[in-house]
Every structure is written in structure tokens, then in C-alpha cells.
Motif scaffolding. Sequence first.
Motif, mmCIF file in Angstrom:
data_model
loop_
_atom_site.group_PDB
_atom_site.id
_atom_site.type_symbol
_atom_site.label_atom_id
_atom_site.label_comp_id
_atom_site.label_asym_id
_atom_site.label_seq_id
_atom_site.Cartn_x
_atom_site.Cartn_y
_atom_site.Cartn_z
ATOM 1 N N ARG A 188 54.764 93.020 47.841
ATOM 2 C CA ARG A 188 54.861 91.745 47.131
ATOM 3 C C ARG A 188 53.832 91.617 46.012
ATOM 4 O O ARG A 188 53.251 90.542 45.790
ATOM 5 C CB ARG A 188 54.739 90.575 48.113
ATOM 6 N N ALA A 211 62.690 84.408 54.970
ATOM 7 C CA ALA A 211 62.904 84.329 53.527
ATOM 8 C C ALA A 211 62.212 83.072 53.010
ATOM 9 O O ALA A 211 62.394 81.987 53.568
ATOM 10 C CB ALA A 211 64.396 84.287 53.208
ATOM 11 N N THR A 224 59.800 86.486 49.167
ATOM 12 C CA THR A 224 60.483 87.604 49.821
ATOM 13 C C THR A 224 61.687 87.967 48.962
ATOM 14 O O THR A 224 61.997 87.276 47.999
ATOM 15 C CB THR A 224 60.938 87.218 51.237
ATOM 16 N N ARG A 284 65.279 88.798 49.960
ATOM 17 C CA ARG A 284 66.508 88.993 50.733
ATOM 18 C C ARG A 284 67.732 88.944 49.816
ATOM 19 O O ARG A 284 67.711 88.321 48.752
ATOM 20 C CB ARG A 284 66.651 87.917 51.817
#
Length: 292
Positions: free
Chosen positions: A160, A204, A226, A228
Amino acid sequence: MTRIFTYNIDMNYSSIEEFLRQKGYSHHIMTHLKRTERGIVHNGDWAYSSAALVPGDRLVITLTEDACSENILPAPVPFEIVYEDEDLMIINKPSNTPVHPSVNNYGNTLANGLAWHFAQKKENFVYRCINRLDRDTSGLLIIARHALSAALLSSMVASRNICREYLAVAAGSVPHCGIIDAPIAREAGSAITRCVDFERGERAVTHYKCLSRRDGCSLVRLRLETGRTHQIRVHMKYLGYPLLGDYLYNPDYRIMKRQALHSARLSFDHPVTGIKMDFTAPLPDDMEWIMK
């Protein structure tokens, strides 16, 4: 292509391989270097990866790639190059452009366009897309130019360390700001659609801020914590403000003919130089027209 990396060593390492592993060189890349003539040069001489390093040493790594993505047909698919250097490219992808070839998309993808771009320059090119966008999502994405930058950038995505911001036009009057923390799972009986599912889903998190409202629509800035599949589209529907023109989650095309989602900003440290990079792409015409 050939990419040369020079390292001035300032501490002790038990082996060249130990040093390169810390720099992000994968097992695959190490194997490739060992098979490359003068792929690893230590103080001017070819060296085994087992050789030790001491302060003052100079290590030169030559990464060569002669292969091309064989299954990608070069085709003049339009796209904008925002930035390019020896390690990466930043592309502003138009909407209605798939990122990868698939069963029904052989020659109309970004990959085809990039293959064409490098073919015109008579350069070999292996397609390595780091952050993927849906076909109808416009905006910025990262292309790695070689195996090392691909490994480093992929690791940055996983940890991240790449900040991704999107702009979207949602139906309704979205609240001023907030955080959506709702797990996402594959919808039962579907191979494509996703849904919020607090029992089966993976965590998420999406941060959002409403920038403006007009005629029952809201321009929203979103930041992904996140990554997803369909995260923004699913989260905005879950919040009660689905994106305009979203054929999966809000199939209403009266205003937009595609999902109103745009990858507007990417910021990260350059994987090789460490220099801070920050790129933006303006709102595309169809989304801007709605809000103006």
C-alpha cells in the motif's frame, strides 16, 4: 531493452546476492543475471553472485530483455503517455478500452496499443500493467518497463505504498465525507459481480469526500486503502449512491453510457530512484459535462 544499474557499496554484505535481494531482485531476475554475459560486474570484473561486498566496492548490474509479449497483436489503439522513463510509464487510459486482451477483445486493448507504440520504435516490449482498471474506467495506470521495476512496483502495491485517488459521479446527494469499511466477496452464483458480505468478504476500505453536487448527482473523490475487485463501485452502491452508468451495479444509461469512474491521481516513490512522483489526469469530458 537494456537497463544498467550502478551501486556504490557503503557497508559489508556476505554476498552480491544478499545485497541484490535487499534491492528487490527476485529469484527469477537473479537467475537471468547469472545467465547474462557480464550481467554482474564487481569492481570492473565479471563476478559470481556469491562474492562478498565491502565498503567502496562498485557493482554494475546489466538487465537485458530481448523477449516480446508474443500473444499481444500490435494495433493503433489510442492512449496518452503522461510520463515515461527507463523504468516505468504512466498512461492516461481512455474509457471503453480494456487493459488486457481477452476472449472478445483481441486487438482493441491498451496492451495492443502499447505493443504498437514500441513496434514503431523497433523496441522489444513485455506488457506489465501494475494497477488494473476496468474497461470503462478512464485515467491513470502504471506500466513497468522491465522485470525489476515490475517486481518493485508490485511489492509497493501489496504494501500500500502507492496512493490511488479516483473521481466518480454518483447518483444522489453523497454526504460530505466518510470512510466505507465493508468486506467484499464474490456474489453467489456469479463469476463477475461482487457484493458487501460481512461473513465471507475480504476487508475493503474506501475513503470518500463529496466535492460538488448538481441535479441529483455528486462528484466524489475516493481514495483506496485496499484494492478489491470493483471496490469503489460496490462500496458506493452499498452506501446508497451507485455510480452513474454502471452496467453491473446501476444499469441506468440515461445520463452516462459508461460507469462514471476516473483514476485521477497516482502518487508514489519511484521504485528505482526513490524520487517522489505525483501524477494527475483531468476529469474526462463526459463526466465534466454532467457536473457543469
